[in-house]
Design a protein around this motif. Structure first.
Motif, PDB file in Angstrom:
ATOM      1  N   VAL A 299      46.130  45.970  34.695  1.00 19.57           N
ATOM      2  CA  VAL A 299      47.365  46.733  34.544  1.00 19.57           C
ATOM      3  C   VAL A 299      47.317  47.919  35.491  1.00 19.57           C
ATOM      4  N   PHE A 300      48.385  48.094  36.253  1.00 21.18           N
ATOM      5  CA  PHE A 300      48.451  49.208  37.178  1.00 21.18           C
ATOM      6  C   PHE A 300      49.576  50.148  36.768  1.00 21.18           C
ATOM      7  N   GLU A 301      49.298  51.416  36.855  1.00 20.97           N
ATOM      8  CA  GLU A 301      50.281  52.424  36.479  1.00 20.97           C
ATOM      9  C   GLU A 301      51.132  52.777  37.685  1.00 20.97           C
TER      10      GLU A 301
ATOM     11  N   ASP B 200      53.019  44.104  42.712  1.00 21.82           N
ATOM     12  CA  ASP B 200      54.257  43.569  42.159  1.00 21.82           C
ATOM     13  C   ASP B 200      55.448  44.429  42.601  1.00 21.82           C
ATOM     14  N   ASN B 201      55.364  44.896  43.853  1.00 19.69           N
ATOM     15  CA  ASN B 201      56.404  45.722  44.473  1.00 19.69           C
ATOM     16  C   ASN B 201      56.639  47.049  43.756  1.00 19.69           C
ATOM     17  N   ARG B 202      55.658  47.529  43.011  1.00 23.70           N
ATOM     18  CA  ARG B 202      55.711  48.866  42.426  1.00 23.70           C
ATOM     19  C   ARG B 202      54.632  49.718  43.078  1.00 23.70           C
ATOM     20  N   ILE B 203      54.923  50.959  43.316  1.00 24.17           N
ATOM     21  CA  ILE B 203      53.932  51.862  43.896  1.00 24.17           C
ATOM     22  C   ILE B 203      52.935  52.265  42.811  1.00 24.17           C
ATOM     23  N   VAL B 204      51.648  51.974  43.065  1.00 18.74           N
ATOM     24  CA  VAL B 204      50.617  52.239  42.057  1.00 18.74           C
ATOM     25  C   VAL B 204      49.537  53.184  42.575  1.00 18.74           C
ATOM     26  N   GLY B 205      49.693  53.674  43.779  1.00 18.02           N
ATOM     27  CA  GLY B 205      48.706  54.583  44.354  1.00 18.02           C
ATOM     28  C   GLY B 205      49.017  54.815  45.813  1.00 18.02           C
ATOM     29  N   SER B 206      48.061  55.359  46.540  1.00 17.22           N
ATOM     30  CA  SER B 206      48.303  55.640  47.954  1.00 17.22           C
ATOM     31  C   SER B 206      46.991  55.917  48.672  1.00 17.22           C
ATOM     32  N   CYS B 207      47.060  55.848  49.993  1.00 12.80           N
ATOM     33  CA  CYS B 207      45.956  56.255  50.857  1.00 12.80           C
ATOM     34  C   CYS B 207      46.472  57.326  51.800  1.00 12.80           C
TER      35      CYS B 207
ATOM     36  N   GLN C  46      43.220  52.664  41.353  1.00 17.71           N
ATOM     37  CA  GLN C  46      42.345  52.236  40.272  1.00 17.71           C
ATOM     38  C   GLN C  46      41.300  51.265  40.803  1.00 17.71           C
ATOM     39  N   PRO C  47      40.151  51.167  40.138  1.00 25.32           N
ATOM     40  CA  PRO C  47      39.033  50.376  40.662  1.00 25.32           C
ATOM     41  C   PRO C  47      39.341  48.900  40.887  1.00 25.32           C
ATOM     42  N   GLY C  48      40.266  48.321  40.128  1.00 26.37           N
ATOM     43  CA  GLY C  48      40.543  46.901  40.265  1.00 26.37           C
ATOM     44  C   GLY C  48      41.622  46.556  41.268  1.00 26.37           C
ATOM     45  N   TYR C  49      42.058  47.537  42.059  1.00 22.87           N
ATOM     46  CA  TYR C  49      43.188  47.314  42.956  1.00 22.87           C
ATOM     47  C   TYR C  49      42.761  46.627  44.252  1.00 22.87           C
ATOM     48  N   VAL C  50      43.635  45.757  44.764  1.00 20.37           N
ATOM     49  CA  VAL C  50      43.465  45.121  46.065  1.00 20.37           C
ATOM     50  C   VAL C  50      44.730  45.379  46.877  1.00 20.37           C
ATOM     51  N   PHE C  51      44.582  46.023  48.019  1.00 21.84           N
ATOM     52  CA  PHE C  51      45.744  46.288  48.870  1.00 21.84           C
ATOM     53  C   PHE C  51      46.156  45.015  49.596  1.00 21.84           C
ATOM     54  N   GLY C  52      47.468  44.782  49.677  1.00 15.97           N
ATOM     55  CA  GLY C  52      47.984  43.671  50.467  1.00 15.97           C
ATOM     56  C   GLY C  52      48.382  42.442  49.677  1.00 15.97           C
ATOM     57  N   ILE C  53      48.209  42.451  48.355  1.00 21.56           N
ATOM     58  CA  ILE C  53      48.622  41.307  47.545  1.00 21.56           C
ATOM     59  C   ILE C  53      50.103  41.010  47.769  1.00 21.56           C
ATOM     60  N   ASP C  54      50.925  42.066  47.823  1.00 22.23           N
ATOM     61  CA  ASP C  54      52.366  41.882  48.001  1.00 22.23           C
ATOM     62  C   ASP C  54      52.737  41.382  49.397  1.00 22.23           C
ATOM     63  N   LEU C  55      51.807  41.445  50.341  1.00 22.47           N
ATOM     64  CA  LEU C  55      52.105  41.018  51.707  1.00 22.47           C
ATOM     65  C   LEU C  55      51.866  39.524  51.923  1.00 22.47           C
ATOM     66  N   GLN C  56      51.217  38.873  50.974  1.00 22.71           N
ATOM     67  CA  GLN C  56      50.864  37.466  51.163  1.00 22.71           C
ATOM     68  C   GLN C  56      52.074  36.563  50.940  1.00 22.71           C
ATOM     69  N   LYS C  57      52.166  35.496  51.732  1.00 25.38           N
ATOM     70  CA  LYS C  57      53.281  34.557  51.619  1.00 25.38           C
ATOM     71  C   LYS C  57      52.799  33.231  51.043  1.00 25.38           C
TER      72      LYS C  57
ATOM     73  N   LYS D 166      37.528  42.450  38.697  1.00 23.77           N
ATOM     74  CA  LYS D 166      38.998  42.485  38.623  1.00 23.77           C
ATOM     75  C   LYS D 166      39.612  42.209  39.990  1.00 23.77           C
ATOM     76  N   GLN D 167      39.005  42.752  41.046  1.00 24.46           N
ATOM     77  CA  GLN D 167      39.493  42.465  42.381  1.00 24.46           C
ATOM     78  C   GLN D 167      39.351  40.984  42.710  1.00 24.46           C
TER      79      GLN D 167
END
Length: 239
Positions: free
Chosen positions: A27-29, A81-88, A108-119, A150-151
């Motif tokens: 779950v991402f906030e 899931d197209n929601r902003i959950v953090g930043s760099c 959050q520790p379980g986050y992976v950047f780029g999931i939303d970019l995959q087709k 989680k990643q």
């Protein structure tokens, strides 16, 4: 940024792969990145714009800037899931910010950047360490040299052939071990010593040539991966 907050990167990411493999424990906030004076980076911010061009960031990805922050940085939204959950936050002028790290990640520790970019039509998902690595090839970034459970679950949920590309340094060897543990492929292209990661390669050779070199040097199975790891260790020792 009210519309950005609710839309995420809608209109930029197309044909997003939906993940429906029981990720209920991940779950991402949602984050609100609104603050005084924050804007999208455009050609009206020449120093920031040039930095992003040099890093081979797609011009349509919504990078943010706070023009009067004094630290000369850009903010890369982290979405899920197209929601902003953090930043760099990436600092572009290291001479004036030498006491700060190169990047500051808010996630959050379980986050992976780029999931939303995959087709959905893509056969491969390329996993690297850094955000700019992922942005420059539409890949994934785990944001460090280790991969937690989680990643791994998020990445496996894409149901693609996973290819891990470690940074070509001592820390990158740990990412190879994580790939072996998760039964993923590993690619260690024969880049020269001053090309340390995917983004360095894209800057020098271009996006297509970098992706081809990753695919051509992909190894699957513990024995083949261990051989690739030893070659990298030997190369690092020689440097």
């Amino acid at each position: 940024l009210e519309s950005l907050r609710h839309r995420g990167i809608e209109g930029i990411v197309t044909d997003r792969q939906k993940i429906n493999n029981k990720l209920n424990d991940i779950v991402f906030e949602e984050k609100d990145l609104r603050c005084g004076g924050i804007e999208f980076v455009t050609e009206e911010h020449p120093e920031h714009w040039q930095y992003l061009k040099e890093r081979c960031v797609p011009e349509d990805y919504p990078i943010l800037v706070q023009p009067n922050d004094g630290a000369k940085s850009v903010i890369i939204p982290f979405t899920y899931d197209n929601r902003i959950v953090g930043s760099c936050t990436a600092f572009i002028d290291r001479k004036k910010t030498s006491k700060l790290p190169k990047y500051i990640n808010d996630t959050q520790p379980g986050y992976v950047f780029g999931i939303d970019l995959q087709k959905s039509a893509w056969q491969y998902a390329i996993v690297a360490e850094g955000v700019f690595d992922a942005l420059s090839i539409n890949g994934l970034a785990v944001l460090h040299n280790q991969i937690n459970s989680k990643q791994a679950k998020l990445i496996n949920g894409l149901e693609k052939q996973i290819i891990v590309v470690p940074d070509q340094d001592q820390a990158g060897l740990q990412l190879i071990d994580a790939a072996i543990e998760n039964d993923w492929s590993v690619s260690v292209p024969p880049w020269p010593a001053d090309v340390k990661d995917v983004n360095d390669s894209v800057q020098r050779y271009g996006r297509l040539a970098t992706i081809l070199s990753i695919l051509e040097n992909s190894a699957r199975g513990r024995i083949r991966i261990e051989m690739a790891k030893k070659k990298l260790q030997s190369r690092l020792g020689a440097n």
